[in-house]
Design a protein around this motif. Structure first.
Motif, PDB file in Angstrom:
ATOM      1  N   THR A 322       1.042  -1.065  -0.080  1.00 50.33           N
ATOM      2  CA  THR A 322      -0.012  -0.422   0.080  1.00 50.33           C
ATOM      3  C   THR A 322       0.932   1.833  -0.256  1.00 50.33           C
ATOM      4  OG1 THR A 322      -1.608  -1.099   0.573  1.00 50.33           O
ATOM      5  CG2 THR A 322      -1.932   1.506   1.036  1.00 50.33           C
ATOM      6  N   VAL A 323       0.429   2.404  -0.863  1.00 48.83           N
ATOM      7  CA  VAL A 323       0.786   3.206  -0.845  1.00 48.83           C
ATOM      8  C   VAL A 323       0.695   4.792  -0.805  1.00 48.83           C
ATOM      9  CG1 VAL A 323       3.011   2.560  -2.692  1.00 48.83           C
ATOM     10  CG2 VAL A 323       1.504   3.371  -3.856  1.00 48.83           C
ATOM     11  N   ILE A 324       1.038   5.554  -0.576  1.00 48.78           N
ATOM     12  CA  ILE A 324       0.265   6.791  -0.846  1.00 48.78           C
ATOM     13  C   ILE A 324       0.464   7.634  -2.316  1.00 48.78           C
ATOM     14  CG2 ILE A 324       0.738   9.103   0.528  1.00 48.78           C
ATOM     15  CD1 ILE A 324       1.641   7.674   2.613  1.00 48.78           C
ATOM     16  N   ALA A 329       5.857   2.458  -6.665  1.00 51.88           N
ATOM     17  CA  ALA A 329       5.884   1.408  -6.544  1.00 51.88           C
ATOM     18  C   ALA A 329       6.563   0.031  -6.765  1.00 51.88           C
ATOM     19  CB  ALA A 329       3.775   1.726  -6.778  1.00 51.88           C
ATOM     20  N   ARG A 330       7.167   0.243  -6.633  1.00 49.17           N
ATOM     21  CA  ARG A 330       8.152  -1.031  -7.356  1.00 49.17           C
ATOM     22  C   ARG A 330       7.742  -2.580  -7.053  1.00 49.17           C
ATOM     23  NH1 ARG A 330      13.233  -3.877  -7.468  1.00 49.17           N
ATOM     24  NH2 ARG A 330      13.985  -3.894  -8.837  1.00 49.17           N
ATOM     25  N   VAL A 375       5.083   7.496 -10.245  1.00 49.07           N
ATOM     26  CA  VAL A 375       4.922   8.969  -9.074  1.00 49.07           C
ATOM     27  C   VAL A 375       3.512   8.025  -9.651  1.00 49.07           C
ATOM     28  CG1 VAL A 375       3.805  10.817  -9.636  1.00 49.07           C
ATOM     29  CG2 VAL A 375       5.934  10.700 -10.053  1.00 49.07           C
ATOM     30  N   THR A 376       2.669   7.055  -8.401  1.00 52.56           N
ATOM     31  CA  THR A 376       1.583   6.819  -8.370  1.00 52.56           C
ATOM     32  C   THR A 376       0.556   6.906  -8.447  1.00 52.56           C
ATOM     33  OG1 THR A 376       1.160   6.371  -5.966  1.00 52.56           O
ATOM     34  CG2 THR A 376       2.226   4.402  -7.285  1.00 52.56           C
ATOM     35  N   LYS A 402      -2.242  -1.051  -3.614  1.00 53.11           N
ATOM     36  CA  LYS A 402      -3.043  -0.139  -3.059  1.00 53.11           C
ATOM     37  C   LYS A 402      -3.199   1.276  -3.373  1.00 53.11           C
ATOM     38  CE  LYS A 402      -7.003   0.811   0.431  1.00 53.11           C
ATOM     39  NZ  LYS A 402      -7.774   1.228   1.605  1.00 53.11           N
ATOM     40  N   VAL A 403      -3.389   2.579  -3.536  1.00 56.83           N
ATOM     41  CA  VAL A 403      -2.823   3.475  -3.374  1.00 56.83           C
ATOM     42  C   VAL A 403      -3.539   4.694  -3.301  1.00 56.83           C
ATOM     43  CG1 VAL A 403      -2.002   5.908  -5.250  1.00 56.83           C
ATOM     44  CG2 VAL A 403      -1.886   2.799  -5.850  1.00 56.83           C
TER      45      VAL A 403
END
Length: 1532
Positions: A322-324, A329-330, A375-376, A402-403
């Motif tokens: 999960t990222v902001i 994201a990789r 850049v998500t 999940k973003v």
């Protein structure tokens, strides 16, 4: 070691002073032996050091003997010795005997010479040292010096000095040792030998050079590894990268066999030295060796290669994460397998759809062993699957992403300067996920702000911080911290409180050492209020003696723009003998601070007056005196109490030794009479005031001439000569010019008969203008015949006659005598009678006698002649026939001849009696001046009629007067002449015989002579110019009796003296006219005018010609042959020739060059060349690579002439271009920016391309990323991958094809998504010191720029509550003040400001307070100036009041000046203190003079320009004659 071969002694010959080199004999030894040299001295062999002053052993073991000497070196013996240190063996060479020859001088200096030059040398980097050798000779050696240099890359010589670290030089510097040589030591080395004897002549230097090459042994950069394991079918790279100098070569071997790419094309040695094996196979396994070789050495290394194969396997599968939003994201998917497996990815967006992710497309990057989303965004949420496949199998792995939306500051606070006491808002706008709660915390100087305890600082709902009543405690860095589960963010900005500056301190007030009317005021600066000092304002006040001024009383601003870096200012123009105080204030962007405390009082020393008296005029009073009038100097120039005036004067043009002075000891006296001057002499007069310190400045010289006097000397060398019986010619020399005392008007000749004091004849002779100083000549006509005359000559001026010359006497020549005065008879008998006569009234010579003849009437054969003596006055004639009519004549004779006779008829025996008048008079054949009068003769009185008298009468009231006489005894008709044409007459006759005169006859009837052309022209013809193209001709009308007929008018003939046969005629049908104005003439041209009268019968003769010149005017054509050539990119050379003479219209005072450019919309600019002889000028400061149109005009005293035509086209040279214009950023995001621009406003050539660069604001230009490949049509550029919320500096530069890159245009941009228009600037502030007559400086502070940096400002001006108008000037983004120029004095204005960024323009600021510009001198003089004669000595001057808009304040009145136009000189001034006046009468002028008038308006601040000059001429009975505006009669 094999000893030296012995060949016997050898002689070595050398000229004295020269060098001798002895080579080492051959010796065979290994290892080489140690060599030394010995010299035989004092019975022993002595060792020679390796390097001495006169001996040197070279690197080749040669012995060099320098500066050989005949006295000490001749026959000296030398030998070489070899020592093999390993065995101790020794060997001596044969002996060398030096033979020094006595050749050349023993003492002369020998210039330096390099006898052993340095040799080209090669060494290897890493060795201890390398040695270069250079041996030179000269005499004497102690003045020889050696220097070593190394040549740099730019061919400059760099001096080498010993430093024990890199370079060693022994005492005599013949060997240069370079320690630990490296490649940088390679290059050219120079050895310079120079000779310098103190006090002697420097000799030429000697120079030699050699190259040093430093080689480097091969070494590995990337050596082959010990072993390599590689998958099948892949490409194997075996590294072997090495370097060295020279570059080494690489050879490869496999299992000991040299690899040849031509044999096996899968093996390729790359240029780097690496070995590449394509499509590796199992058979490629083995040992590979790499050999690296160059001139300095060789190295080698081996590696083992193994090739393998197996099915795919995922070593590192992707993991759920999960990222902001915005974070990276990789998903890894590391794999292995041989052959190398293929990797593919899927993203599951729903249960039904699977999507194959393409590599390197969109925002998702496909890496070798992973996928990367730098850049998500929220849309990236989903399942990601990796699939690995090769020929032996496959493997699969998956993970979820999940973003969530990231919380971030999108409107960060910005650095701000806030005026003390105002309110400011620091923004902190946040973008966040709707489901995430955000908390704002603010900090000042790392201390948290608590709104509950500090009500001045409040956090608003949107997170911005409002700071009220800003004060100094608010100075510092404000930090906005944002906290949330969607991430945290922080931003900060600096707040600086600015305020008006503190008072400076006056530290000293001192008199200026150079300017006695100046004071140097020094000060120290106070606190600048956190805003740079823009300028200082200096004030002063005059301190009256004995008075104490209030603190704010009497201050006057003397300077309001003193630069901020100054600490001393010179106040000039102070009045001497006055006391002053000074104070100073500082100004920053907020406003002007309080003034300093007043300085100490300083007194300006008294000085001589610094200004001349005003209005100095002088006019003649008599022929030896002039009156001088003046007004005191302006009081500000008195420089102390005035004591009086000094008048100095001298004859004009004479040396200063003739100067005289007159002291006026009372300063209240402003008029003085200078007496005892030279008659008719022009004087230079000037006046100066004086005080206790001395005499001040003299006024401009005025010129005045004493009035004319009469001559004080007479003509001399007067001679006379009789030309005829009635004419005498006179010659004489004029008096000395010094005694004429005026203008020589001519001469007067006076003649009177000798012995008589009455009836003196006067003849006026005009001067011979072509020979004023030479012999003059005159004639006296109509003199009495054979008469003695006493003659004198005098010279006269307008003021009277001079003394008469010494008299001369001259007699007119003889002539025939007149008739005898009378003839009569007595004693008339039948056969005799006595004839009586009287002598002629004018004998006209020496009388020789009389002749008497008599004959029977009409019977010539009977004629008898009697010659009589000069004393005989009667004679008795005898022997006559009775009652017979005889004709008797008597005449006198002189030496010249016989005079006319007088005759009469008489009848013998009958005495004559009174005759009867004629009868039956009739007039016939009437002409202009004659008629035939027929008549019947009356009784003759017994004798012939000796004279017929005809009398005329023109009216009944007129007396009869004799009009005609004729002696014709038998006449019955007479041709009567002497009548006037077009006149009524009646005639009567009288008969006269020797006895008596008859009574008058009855008159004829009235008759009228016929008309004739006038006989005489009008008199008193004169001409005066009335303007540039017109002259006024005046005359005295012809008397009525001279018209000779019905009166018609006058004919005026005129012509230009510049041309031939160009006469023109104009007729005036007005017999009463006395003047005429001829118009449409050429300017500044001499004209000749003649006038005649005409009637129905014709024209009279023309009058004598009069000449005058029209007034000056502006030239009617431009200079000729105008040419212009470019001399640089900003200058043009213009050359021309003078205006043609007919078009000059007056003396040319100078020229004006007008240049403009239509293509660049450059309005015409005029450059003045105020030198009449100039024929070229350089125009500078022009635009580059611009076509200019150049025209020229000449100007006279009256004004500008016509521009030359056609215009000359010329283009300045090409140059580097100016700034690209209109640069802005229409599209900006948090990671990208698009910059757009237009071509430079000043391209300065043909634009060939553009260069764009960008960098972060905090970086230097060295970090700039540049693209200089943009073509001339490319006017935009986009950049991505920028950092968000970051200031970047972009630059755009244009290039011309021939001159290169121009000036950079730099702009800032802030990477952010939500840009907007800027907020309005603060209300403009205006200090009183920033308001002048025609300009005002406003100050403001910027507000928020809307996250789009401000590009420029717009200023609007409102005059007197009218519409707002916009200033056209470009106001830079960093400006906080602006000066509006071109304002109207004494007018009310308001100002407002708006800021502009890439998004648009802000609203305008609140308008400034209304200000009133200061008053100034009027702009315009009164208009429509007219001057009209009132009387013979006065004129009416009228004008129109100038427009109120040009008053520039309260109008005080007018200054009206006039002067004699012909004399020029000083103007006479009248000040009229009534601004409502529109006319005035000027009196006490002189008749027959031309006057110039000019007028200007004034107020307490100065004067307007002068009006155009108006001219008027005063003449007898002249009607209103106006200059310029006169309505002229012009010729059709």
């Amino acid at each position: 070691m094999i000893p030296f071969a012995f060949t016997g002694n050898q002689d070595k010959v050398v000229d004295q002073g020269q060098e001798r080199i002895i080579d080492l004999p051959t010796i065979d030894s290994y290892p080489p032996p140690t060599i030394t040299w010995d010299v035989w001295a004092d019975g022993n062999w002595e060792r020679i050091p390796t390097e001495g002053q006169r001996y040197h052993m070279t690197l080749k073991k040669q012995l060099v003997i320098l500066e050989t000497r005949l006295s000490s070196d001749n026959n000296k013996m030398f030998r070489a010795r070899a020592l093999l240190t390993q065995t101790g063996e020794e060997s001596d060479s044969q002996t060398f005997v030096l033979k020094v020859q006595n050749v050349g001088s023993l003492t002369n200096d020998i210039p330096p010479k390099i006898v052993v030059p340095p040799s080209h040398t090669t060494t290897i980097q890493g060795q201890d040292a390398v040695v270069l050798e250079c041996v030179a000779n000269a005499r004497p050696l102690n003045y020889l010096s050696l220097k070593w240099y190394k040549r740099s890359a730019s061919s400059d010589r760099i001096l080498i000095e010993p430093d024990n670290a890199k370079y060693l030089l022994p005492m005599y510097r013949r060997r240069l040792t370079i320690l630990n040589p490296i490649t940088d030591d390679s290059g050219t080395y120079l050895c310079e030998a120079s000779f310098s004897r103190p006090g002697g002549v420097d000799l030429p230097t000697a120079l030699a050079e050699a190259n040093l090459t430093v080689l480097v042994e091969p070494s590995y950069v990337t050596p082959p590894p010990a072993d390599i394991v590689q998958d099948v079918s892949t490409t194997v790279i075996i590294p072997c990268v090495a370097n060295g100098l020279p570059s080494p070569t690489v050879r490869w071997y496999r299992n000991g066999i040299h690899i040849d790419s031509d044999v096996n094309n899968r093996y390729l040695v790359l240029s780097s030295g690496n070995l590449q094996i394509s499509s590796a196979e199992s058979d490629d396994s083995g040992m590979f060796q790499c050999f690296v070789t160059n001139e300095a050495g060789e190295i080698n290394r081996a590696t083992w290669v193994r090739v393998r194969s197996f099915p795919p396997e995922i070593l590192e599968p992707p993991q759920n994460q999960t990222v902001i939003e915005g974070e990276l994201a990789r998903f890894p998917c590391k794999m292995t397998g041989a052959p190398e497996p293929q990797l593919s990815w899927y993203r599951v967006k729903s249960q039904a759809i699977e999507e194959v992710l393409p590599g390197n497309s969109g925002r998702i990057e496909l890496l070798d062993d992973a996928i990367l989303i730098p850049v998500t965004v929220v849309e990236d949420t989903g399942k990601y699957v990796c699939n690995v496949t090769n020929t032996l199998g496959h493997a699969v792995a998956e993970a979820w992403l999940k973003v969530i939306v990231k919380t971030k500051i999108v409107r960060p606070p910005q650095d701000v300067k806030v005026i003390k006491g105002s309110t400011t808002v620091l923004q902190c706008g946040v973008l966040h996920d709707p489901n995430v709660t955000v908390i704002w915390l603010w900090y000042l100087r790392n201390m948290r702000i608590d709104p509950f305890s500090d009500p001045r600082r409040q956090i608003r709902e949107d997170g911005s911080l409002e700071v009220q009543a800003v004060r100094n405690q608010d100075i510092g860095t404000f930090q906005c911290n944002v906290y949330s589960t969607g991430g945290n963010d922080t931003a900060e900005a600096d707040l600086i409180v600015v305020e008006i500056p503190y008072s400076p301190s006056v530290t000293s007030v001192m008199l200026n050492e150079e300017d006695t009317k100046a004071v140097d005021v020094s000060w120290s600066a106070g606190f600048d209020g956190n805003s740079p000092i823009l300028q200082y304002v200096m004030q002063y006040r005059m301190v009256p003696p004995g008075l104490t001024l209030l603190p704010e009383e009497g201050w006057i601003e003397v300077a309001n723009s003193i630069p901020p870096d100054m600490g001393v200012y010179s106040v000039t123009g102070l009045l001497p003998s006055r006391s002053y105080q000074f104070r100073i204030s500082a100004v920053n962007t907020v406003g002007m601070g309080a003034a300093s405390a007043p300085s100490t009082v300083i007194e300006i020393p008294q000085q001589p007056p610094s200004g001349p008296p005003r209005g100095v005029v002088s006019s003649p009073q008599s022929n030896n005196s002039v009156i001088v009038q003046w007004q005191p100097p302006e009081e500000e120039h008195w420089n102390g109490p005035l004591l009086g005036y000094m008048i100095r004067f001298k004859p004009s043009g004479y040396p200063d030794s003739t100067l005289k002075h007159k002291n006026i000891t009372n300063y209240l006296i402003t008029t003085d009479l200078l007496r005892g001057l030279i008659v008719w002499q022009e004087y230079e007069v000037s006046v100066a005031a004086y005080n206790a310190k001395g005499v001040g400045i003299y006024s401009i010289v005025v010129y005045v001439r004493t009035q004319e006097g009469h001559p004080t000397a007479s003509p001399f060398n007067v001679t006379s000569h009789a030309l005829s019986s009635t004419t005498i010619r006179l010659t004489w020399m004029p008096p000395d010019p010094q005694y004429i005392n005026g203008i020589n008007q001519g001469y007067k000749i006076y003649a009177r008969q000798a012995g008589s004091e009455q009836h003196e004849i006067e003849v006026v002779v005009l001067s011979n203008v072509s020979n004023m100083l030479g012999k003059q000549e005159g004639f006296i006509h109509n003199l009495k015949k054979y008469s003695e005359y006493v003659i004198t000559v005098l010279c006269f001026t307008s003021q009277g006659n001079g003394p008469k010359s010494n008299p001369v006497q001259e007699r007119t020549l003889q002539d025939v005598p007149d008739q005898v005065a009378s003839l009569s008879f007595d004693n008339v008998l039948d056969t005799s009678l006595r004839v009586l006569w009287t002598s002629p009234i004018n004998i006209n010579g020496i009388l020789k006698g009389y002749t008497l003849t008599y004959q029977k009437k009409d019977f010539p054969i009977s004629k008898v002649t009697k010659s009589l003596s000069p004393t005989t006055l009667n004679y008795t004639v005898i022997g006559l026939a009775a009652t017979t009519v005889y004709t008797i004549e008597v005449y006198a004779s002189t030496e010249v001849g016989d005079g006319p006779s007088r005759a009469a008829d008489i009848e013998s025996g009958i005495p004559p009696v009174k005759p009867e008048p004629p009868t039956n008079l009739a007039v016939t054949n009437i002409k202009e001046t004659s008629v035939i009068l027929q008549f019947t003769p009356g009784f003759t009185g017994h004798t012939s009629i000796s004279l017929w008298l005809v009398q005329k009468q023109s009216s009944d009231e007129e007396p009869w007067e004799t009009v005609y006489e004729e002696s014709n005894p038998d006449a019955t008709s007479l041709l009567v002449t002497g009548l006037r044409p077009y006149t009524e007459y009646r005639l009567r006759m009288i008969a006269e015989n020797i006895a008596d005169t008859s009574n008058p006859s009855d008159p004829t009837y009235w008759f009228e002579t016929i008309q004739a052309a006038p006989y005489n022209p009008p008199s008193d013809v004169s001409m005066r110019a009335v303007n540039e193209t017109a002259v006024r001709v005046s005359w005295t009308p012809l008397p009525e009796k001279e018209w000779n007929g019905e009166q018609h008018g006058y004919s005026i003939m005129y012509r230009s003296l510049d041309a031939i046969n160009n006469s023109k005629v104009v007729n005036m049908m007005d017999e009463n006219a006395n003047s005429y104005t001829i118009g449409r003439l050429n300017e500044w041209t001499e004209y000749e005018v003649k006038v005649c009268a005409f009637n129905a019968m014709g024209y009279s003769p023309y009058s004598e010609a009069v000449i005058d010149r029209t007034w000056e005017s502006v030239p009617s054509a431009g200079p000729e042959n105008v040419n212009a050539t470019a001399v640089s990119s900003t200058s043009i050379k213009v050359v021309w020739e003078n205006v043609s003479t007919p078009d000059q219209n007056g003396p040319i005072l100078g020229y004006k060059v007008q240049y403009s450019s239509k293509e660049e919309n450059i309005s015409p600019v005029m450059r003045v060349v105020n030198i009449s002889s100039a024929r070229e000028v350089i125009l500078t400061g022009l635009r580059k690579y611009v076509w200019y149109e150049v025209q020229m005009l000449a100007y006279t005293r009256i004004g500008d002439g016509v521009l030359s035509s056609p215009s000359v086209q010329v283009r300045t040279f090409e140059d580097v271009p100016g700034l690209p214009c209109c640069v802005h950023f229409p599209e900006v995001s948090s990671s990208s920016a698009k910059i757009v621009w237009g071509p430079p406003a000043e391209p300065n050539g043909i634009i060939s391309g553009y260069r764009v660069g960008y960098r972060k604001k905090q970086q230097t230009r060295a970090d700039e990323i540049i693209d200089d490949t943009l073509g001339p049509d490319r006017l935009e550029f986009s950049v991505t991958m920028l950092h968000r919320n970051t200031y970047y500096v972009f630059s755009v530069t244009a290039k011309t094809s021939s001159m290169g890159w121009g000036i950079r245009n730099e702009l800032e941009v802030y990477t952010i998504l939500n840009r907007r228009e800027p907020d309005p600037p603060t209300q403009p502030q205006i200090m009183d010191t920033q308001v002048t007559e025609r300009q005002v400086t406003i100050n403001w502070q910027p507000s928020s720029d809307g996250f789009g940096p401000i590009r420029n400002y717009t200023v609007q001006v409102q005059q007197d509550d009218n519409e707002w108008r916009t200033e056209t000037a470009y106001i830079m983004f960093n400006a906080t003040s602006y000066t509006i120029t071109g304002l109207q004095p004494y007018t009310r204005y308001r100002f407002r400001v708006a800021a502009n960024n890439d998004i648009g323009r802000s609203a305008f600021s609140q308008a400034s307070r209304q200000i009133l510009t200061k008053q100034a001198a009027p702009d315009s003089p009164p208009v429509n100036l007219k001057v009209v004669p009132q009387t013979r000595t006065s004129v009416l001057v009228s004008w129109k009041i100038p427009p109120v808009s040009s008053w520039n304040g309260h109008l005080s009145g007018y200054r009206l000046d006039h002067r004699d136009a012909n004399k020029g000189g000083a103007w006479i001034t009248q000040k009229l203190y009534n601004p409502d006046m529109e006319y005035v009468v000027i009196e006490d002028l002189e008749l027959f003079k031309t006057y110039e008038f000019q007028i200007k308006s004034f107020n307490m601040y100065g004067s307007s320009p002068w009006s155009p000059v108006a001219v008027v001429y005063l003449e007898m009975g002249a009607s209103a004659v106006e200059a310029k505006s006169t309505q002229l009669l012009t010729l059709a």
